[in-house]
Write a protein that holds these residues in place. Structure first.
Motif, PDB file in Angstrom:
ATOM      1  N   ALA A 293       0.832  -1.211   0.000  1.00 51.87           N
ATOM      2  CA  ALA A 293       0.000   0.000   0.000  1.00 51.87           C
ATOM      3  C   ALA A 293       0.864   1.258   0.000  1.00 51.87           C
ATOM      4  N   LEU A 294       0.466   2.229  -0.828  1.00 55.31           N
ATOM      5  CA  LEU A 294       1.147   3.527  -0.847  1.00 55.31           C
ATOM      6  C   LEU A 294       0.688   4.255   0.406  1.00 55.31           C
TER       7      LEU A 294
ATOM      8  N   LEU B 228      -0.695   6.464   3.123  1.00 58.28           N
ATOM      9  CA  LEU B 228      -1.499   7.685   3.206  1.00 58.28           C
ATOM     10  C   LEU B 228      -1.480   8.174   4.644  1.00 58.28           C
TER      11      LEU B 228
ATOM     12  N   LEU C  97      -6.816  15.164   0.927  1.00 57.11           N
ATOM     13  CA  LEU C  97      -5.757  16.009   0.377  1.00 57.11           C
ATOM     14  C   LEU C  97      -5.663  17.399   1.015  1.00 57.11           C
TER      15      LEU C  97
ATOM     16  N   TYR D 246      -4.765  17.709   4.741  1.00 56.50           N
ATOM     17  CA  TYR D 246      -3.378  17.267   4.896  1.00 56.50           C
ATOM     18  C   TYR D 246      -2.402  18.395   4.520  1.00 56.50           C
TER      19      TYR D 246
ATOM     20  N   HIS E 195      10.813   6.320  -4.789  1.00 57.06           N
ATOM     21  CA  HIS E 195       9.632   7.199  -4.829  1.00 57.06           C
ATOM     22  C   HIS E 195       9.848   8.419  -3.934  1.00 57.06           C
TER      23      HIS E 195
ATOM     24  N   SER F 159       9.926  12.212  -5.132  1.00 57.92           N
ATOM     25  CA  SER F 159       8.849  13.073  -4.615  1.00 57.92           C
ATOM     26  C   SER F 159       9.383  14.292  -3.885  1.00 57.92           C
TER      27      SER F 159
ATOM     28  N   LEU G  98       2.793  10.978 -10.642  1.00 57.77           N
ATOM     29  CA  LEU G  98       2.117  10.930  -9.337  1.00 57.77           C
ATOM     30  C   LEU G  98       3.158  10.847  -8.225  1.00 57.77           C
ATOM     31  N   ASP G  99       3.255  11.874  -7.414  1.00 57.24           N
ATOM     32  CA  ASP G  99       4.059  11.757  -6.190  1.00 57.24           C
ATOM     33  C   ASP G  99       3.086  11.485  -5.051  1.00 57.24           C
ATOM     34  N   SER G 100       3.546  11.605  -3.798  1.00 56.99           N
ATOM     35  CA  SER G 100       2.664  11.216  -2.695  1.00 56.99           C
ATOM     36  C   SER G 100       1.431  12.129  -2.623  1.00 56.99           C
ATOM     37  N   THR G 101       1.617  13.409  -2.914  1.00 52.69           N
ATOM     38  CA  THR G 101       0.462  14.309  -2.935  1.00 52.69           C
ATOM     39  C   THR G 101      -0.436  13.973  -4.118  1.00 52.69           C
TER      40      THR G 101
ATOM     41  N   VAL H  11      -0.952  11.058  -5.417  1.00 49.34           N
ATOM     42  CA  VAL H  11      -1.766   9.885  -5.093  1.00 49.34           C
ATOM     43  C   VAL H  11      -2.998  10.324  -4.298  1.00 49.34           C
ATOM     44  N   LEU H  12      -2.790  11.244  -3.346  1.00 49.99           N
ATOM     45  CA  LEU H  12      -3.927  11.758  -2.577  1.00 49.99           C
ATOM     46  C   LEU H  12      -4.931  12.462  -3.491  1.00 49.99           C
ATOM     47  N   GLU H  13      -4.421  13.195  -4.479  1.00 48.25           N
ATOM     48  CA  GLU H  13      -5.316  13.884  -5.418  1.00 48.25           C
ATOM     49  C   GLU H  13      -6.121  12.877  -6.238  1.00 48.25           C
TER      50      GLU H  13
ATOM     51  N   VAL I 270      -6.965   9.876  -5.282  1.00 47.60           N
ATOM     52  CA  VAL I 270      -7.970   9.299  -4.383  1.00 47.60           C
ATOM     53  C   VAL I 270      -9.166  10.254  -4.287  1.00 47.60           C
TER      54      VAL I 270
ATOM     55  N   VAL J  20      -5.134   1.465  -1.877  1.00 45.36           N
ATOM     56  CA  VAL J  20      -4.225   2.435  -2.515  1.00 45.36           C
ATOM     57  C   VAL J  20      -2.886   1.733  -2.750  1.00 45.36           C
TER      58      VAL J  20
END
Lengths: 339, 98
Positions: free
Chosen positions: A150-151, A153, A172, A175, A316, A320, B41-44, B46-48, B50, B66
């Motif tokens: 899982a990525l 969150l 989003l 956060y 990643h 990122s 897609l970065d971590s933010t 991925v949230l977008e 979702v 996810v």
């Protein structure tokens, strides 16, 4: 001759003790780097180090004292209303041991002026309406990096005055607003460090380690803002090796590293890294040095699937967080449109 | 008005959202491009995604769902969404028939 396949090839250079360093030689190397940078390259006359009572700032302070002597180092203790009360106690103990005089500053009023607490609280209330300023809060990632694809969150956890705990996944926008609000803490600390540095013609010594810098666990122009990095090339486990050599008190070495950002205690592992440091450092080293997954798994007694997950997560994170490490982007004069 | 839960419509909506939101209409993505691997897609991000699936396509996405296998390409997202639509009921994909 028997051909050896990639999966059978064992990287003999990778082993669990690979991050062991010659602490005396490393100390001398860093001390020389600090002197050369601060005195010769930056023309400053001493150093300011923000000390939190944590392992990284303690080691940075010890190295700075070795480089410049206790009279030319300011140990700045930066507290605010949500900091652990243990921080200044440990920081003062540290300063006593090395003969530096600590300087304490309370940055609560500055943070209130920025709206740090109320902006954060409003964002949390979007997710958990009953939350108010009597609660404590933190944001965390799932800890099971090696055992789940899982990525991660972020979730917010709030703890009521009665001790009732509630956790919800962060959408989003709340956060982003929570992170933006709490980043005022690191940036305000940085501003205060520079106030003390400039008023003495000193340099600010950064306290980030390699894990934090390379994986992006810092605030741009916050705790990432410094003139000279002391330990940014060292893995966390190597920082601990130096701490032992330099005589950092056991009370600090035994402390679980925390973010010192949220009102509820938050470890660095649950907030960001998602792995114990001993495991993460070796996997990070292996990924950086392109150690084959099979070799890393064998040396660390993990499955290839676990190592593959860690490698993927590290790549990643690095991608990122490029933004955090980038300098101000500008055109050069030769790119201008003049004829 | 007819509700259409057609894979082609899902694909178009996801593709258009990614191109508009992450590439600012300056590029394109192939259906099998690794969105995470290519840094789209970065971590933010991925949230977008979702948020997009939950608000625009009316799906409920759990933490456990996810996964890279669901989010790493347009193909993966389409497969995930169409499977979810089969189990969650109708999505917000509504078009007007003339």
């Amino acid at each position: 001759m028997t051909e050896v396949s990639a999966s059978e090839r064992v990287d003999v250079s990778f082993h669990p003790s690979i991050l062991t360093i010659d602490v005396e030689a490393e100390t001398n190397r860093i001390v020389e780097h600090l002197r050369d940078s601060v005195i010769r390259r930056l023309s400053r006359q001493g150093a300011v180090v923000g000390v939190s009572g944590g392992i990284d700032s303690s080691v940075a302070l010890a190295l700075s004292v070795r480089a410049f002597g206790p009279d030319r180092v300011v140990a700045l203790i930066l507290q605010e209303k949500e900091s652990s009360p243990e921080n200044p106690v440990l920081a003062r103990e540290l300063c006593r041991g090395w003969g530096t005089t600590p300087v304490a500053e309370d940055i609560t009023a500055a943070l209130e002026g920025f709206g740090c607490y109320c902006r954060r609280d409003e964002a949390i209330r979007e997710v958990i309406p009953e939350y108010d300023s009597t609660y404590r809060s933190k944001i965390t990632l799932p800890a099971n990096l090696l055992d789940s694809d899982a990525l991660g969150l972020f979730s917010v956890t709030v703890i009521s005055p009665e001790g009732d705990e509630q956790t919800k996944r962060l959408p989003l926008h709340p956060y982003l607003r929570i992170v933006a609000a709490t980043n005022f803490k690191q940036r305000t600390r940085m501003a205060m460090l520079y106030n003390h540095a400039e008023s003495r013609n000193y340099a600010v010594i950064g306290t980030a380690n390699k894990n934090e810098r390379d994986q992006g666990f810092f605030v741009k122009y916050g705790d990432g803002g410094a003139d000279v990095d002391a330990i940014a090339h060292l893995y966390k486990t190597q920082v601990y090796q130096l701490a032992t050599y330099l005589g950092v008190p056991d009370s600090i070495q035994r402390r679980t590293p925390t973010t010192d950002t949220y009102s509820a205690p938050t470890t660095e592992e649950e907030f960001f890294f998602r792995l114990p440091f001993e495991t993460m450092d070796l996997l990070w080293y292996a990924e950086e040095h392109q150690v084959p997954i099979e070799s890393a798994a064998e040396a660390m007694q993990l499955t290839t699937q676990q190592v593959a997950r860690a490698y993927r997560e590290f790549a990643h994170r690095r991608r990122s967080t490029d933004y955090l490490r980038s300098h101000v982007l500008a055109l050069s004069a030769r790119d201008s449109g003049s004829r | 008005m007819t509700e259409i839960t057609d894979t082609a419509v899902v694909r178009q909506q996801i593709h258009d959202y990614i191109v508009a939101n992450f590439l600012f209409d300056t590029g394109d993505v192939k259906d099998d491009t690794s969105l995470i691997g290519q840094g789209v897609l970065d971590s933010t991000g991925v949230l977008e995604m979702v948020l997009f699936l939950e608000e625009r396509l009316s799906l409920s996405v759990s933490d456990e769902e996810v996964l890279p296998e669901h989010f790493d390409s347009v193909d993966a997202l389409v497969a995930f969404v169409t499977a979810k639509m089969g189990t969650d009921g109708s999505s917000g994909l509504v078009t007007h028939e003339t």
